[in-house]
Structure formats: C-alpha cells, structure tokens
Design an enzyme around this catalytic site. Structure first.
Site, PDB file in Angstrom:
ATOM      1  CG  LEU A  50       8.097   2.272   5.107  1.00  0.00           C
ATOM      2  CD1 LEU A  50       7.848   1.044   4.237  1.00  0.00           C
ATOM      3  CD2 LEU A  50       6.798   3.015   5.347  1.00  0.00           C
ATOM      4  CD  GLU A  56       9.536   1.848  10.889  1.00  0.00           C
ATOM      5  OE1 GLU A  56       9.450   2.815  10.116  1.00  0.00           O
ATOM      6  OE2 GLU A  56       9.583   0.670  10.499  1.00  0.00           O
ATOM      7  CE  LYS A 108       3.030   3.117   3.155  1.00  0.00           C
ATOM      8  NZ  LYS A 108       3.105   3.261   4.598  1.00  0.00           N
ATOM      9  CE1 TYR A 125       1.069  -0.290   4.388  1.00  0.00           C
ATOM     10  CE2 TYR A 125      -0.031   1.836   4.401  1.00  0.00           C
ATOM     11  CZ  TYR A 125       0.796   0.922   5.002  1.00  0.00           C
ATOM     12  OH  TYR A 125       1.361   1.217   6.213  1.00  0.00           O
TER      13      TYR A 125
END
Ligand code: PLP
Length: 285
Positions: free
Chosen positions: A205, A180, A148, A33
């Site tokens: 990411l 993260e 992702k 996505y």
C-alpha cells in the site's frame, strides 16, 4: 455523550448506524477504506488520504457517492459532532447493497458511505517510547496491495498471530523480503545511515505517512533508498520503525524476538517521529 457515526447522508448514534446484510462490502469485501488521524481536532495529511481514496476507488471502478470536498466536510463535521480532539476518522465506501447476491457489479445501486471516529492519543502513545517487537509471517495477500481494499483477512490473521506471540505488529514476507507491516509501512536505517523502505508498487500500500516521512527525511539530507530489504538486513540495521496514520513513526526494537542493535528505539527514529509530529501539527486542517 453518544458517539455519532455517518451513514449515507445521515449523522446517527453509533448504535443505530447500520447497513444492509446485502451490502457488497459485507458479502464480497467490495469496498475501499481510509483512515486519517485527528490531532487537536484537525485532520492530519487528509489531502493525501483523499487522493489515495480517489485512486483506490478508480482502480475498482467504484464511483464515490460524494465529491472529495464534500467527504472532507463530512469528516470535519463528524469530528466536531463527536468533539474529537485526538484520534482518527475511519471512512469506508462500498459498491452498495443490491437486492440479490450477484458477483457482477449491480446497476443503479447507490454506493454505501460510512464514517466513524475513534479516540486515540497518538502523540503520547506509550509504545512510541518503548518500541515494539514485530513477528514475521508469510505475505498471503492478493497481488493488488496498492488498492486500500477492505479485504483484510490476511492482515487480520497476521496481526492476530503477532499479538498471540506478544509482538506489536506483523511484518509480511514475500520472496525473502519484507513487503510491509500488517497495517503499516516498514523502514530500516542501515549501518551507513541510509533510510530504506520498499518502493511503491502493487506489492504494498502506498502509505501516506511513508510518503511524508520520506519527503521530510530527504528535505533534511538523509539518504533514502526505496527498495526491498530482507529480515537479515533489518536485523543487522542500526534502527527500524514502522509508519501509519494512527501510529505516526513507531520504533521497532526486535524481529521474531531478536534484538535490533541494542534493542532500544533509535535516535534517528525518535528524531523522525518528532519531525513528523511537527509536520502533522503544522499542516492539519
Ligand atoms: N500498509 C498497510 C498494509 C496498511 O494497512 C497501512 C495502514 O493501514 C499502511 C501501510 C500505512 O498507510 P498510512 O500511512 O497511509 O496509514
């Protein structure tokens, strides 16, 4: 006005936007996505999001059903059809719906491509003024976080735990260091005015907003170090913030209930937010 979504070549009312229960996105989280912000009716940093989409689908050997140019056109048409001024466009591509549930890639099956929009006034979000607290959780994700993927269960659980604790985001911890946020990149500003964020790699990411903020900071002669940092280092920092497409730069004022500095959004964070908003406005298409 009914919200319009895009499903495999058609623009349809959101309530009628449907995919098969055999869709591999649903059965296996076999999909990718992207989320791009919309500011004043235009897409923010979309080239960066589409480049990451291309890379992510490549990493899982999933062929896009449309060219990147056509995807950008569909995004823009969806923004126009929904008369969206400020918000985001979500897009997802999956390996499609086979006739059976089989782990191996199906043959001769078209990928699924869907998009929808959401309204959000990112620039004037109240949390950008107040800052948020974050809660630390163990990073339970797989080891290819650079893709992702729609497999977001670990982040769902992390962000739910954070929400139940009254925190605005989860910071995921691995080997004693912050990887993260649940859906954001993590930054600190050290006492020596060095901006620190974890280096890209399979542990995180590669955030599009992170990339832009690092470049904007470096252009302004701010020292940036791309390396991992611990919660202790973050608690001793001058400032902390997170970045994402739908937050831009968001101040972090506490970790697990412990204040960072005076517990208020820091001046450098506020400045970088302004700089990013200017960049977003100037470059949106
Ligand atoms: N890290 C994770 C795990 C994310 O899910 C996201 C956004 O959803 C980000 C970082 C921020 O990436 P971007 O700035 O491209 O939105």
């Amino acid at each position: 006005m009914d919200q319009i979504a895009y499903v495999n070549g058609s623009f349809v009312p959101l309530a009628e936007a449907k995919v098969s229960i055999l869709d591999r996105g649903f059965l296996f989280a076999d999909g990718i996505y992207e989320v791009a912000a919309v500011l004043d009716g235009r897409l923010v940093d979309n080239a960066s999001h589409l480049a990451r989409l291309k890379r992510s689908v490549g990493e899982i050997s999933l062929a896009l059903p449309e060219t990147l140019e056509r995807i950008a056109e569909i995004q823009k048409e969806l923004v126009a059809r929904n008369q969206l001024v400020n918000g985001m466009v979500y897009l997802e591509v999956t390996r499609g719906a086979d006739k059976v549930r089989d782990f191996a890639f199906p043959k001769g099956i078209a990928p699924t491509l869907i998009m929808f929009t959401t309204v959000k006034d990112i620039v004037n979000a109240p949390s950008a003024k107040t800052g948020i607290g974050v809660m630390t959780v163990p990073d339970l994700r797989w080891t290819r976080r650079d893709i992702k993927s729609v497999a977001l269960l670990a982040q769902v659980l992390a962000k739910q735990a954070a929400a139940e604790a009254g925190a605005g985001e989860a910071w995921m911890i691995e080997d004693g260091k912050v990887t993260e946020g649940g859906s954001s990149s993590a930054f600190i500003l050290t006492r020596d005015d060095v901006l620190v964020t974890r280096q890209n790699g399979s542990e995180i990411l590669p955030g599009c907003t992170r990339k832009a903020v690092v470049a904007l900071a470096e252009e302004r002669q701010l020292r940036v170090e791309e390396r991992a940092f611990s919660v202790e280092e973050a608690l001793a920092a001058k400032e902390a913030f997170i970045t994402s497409a739908t937050l831009f730069v968001q101040p972090v004022i506490s970790i697990d209930g412990k204040m960072i500095a005076n517990g208020k959004p820091g001046p450098m964070t506020n400045r970088l937010r302004e700089i990013y908003v200017d960049f977003a406005r100037a470059t949106a298409v």
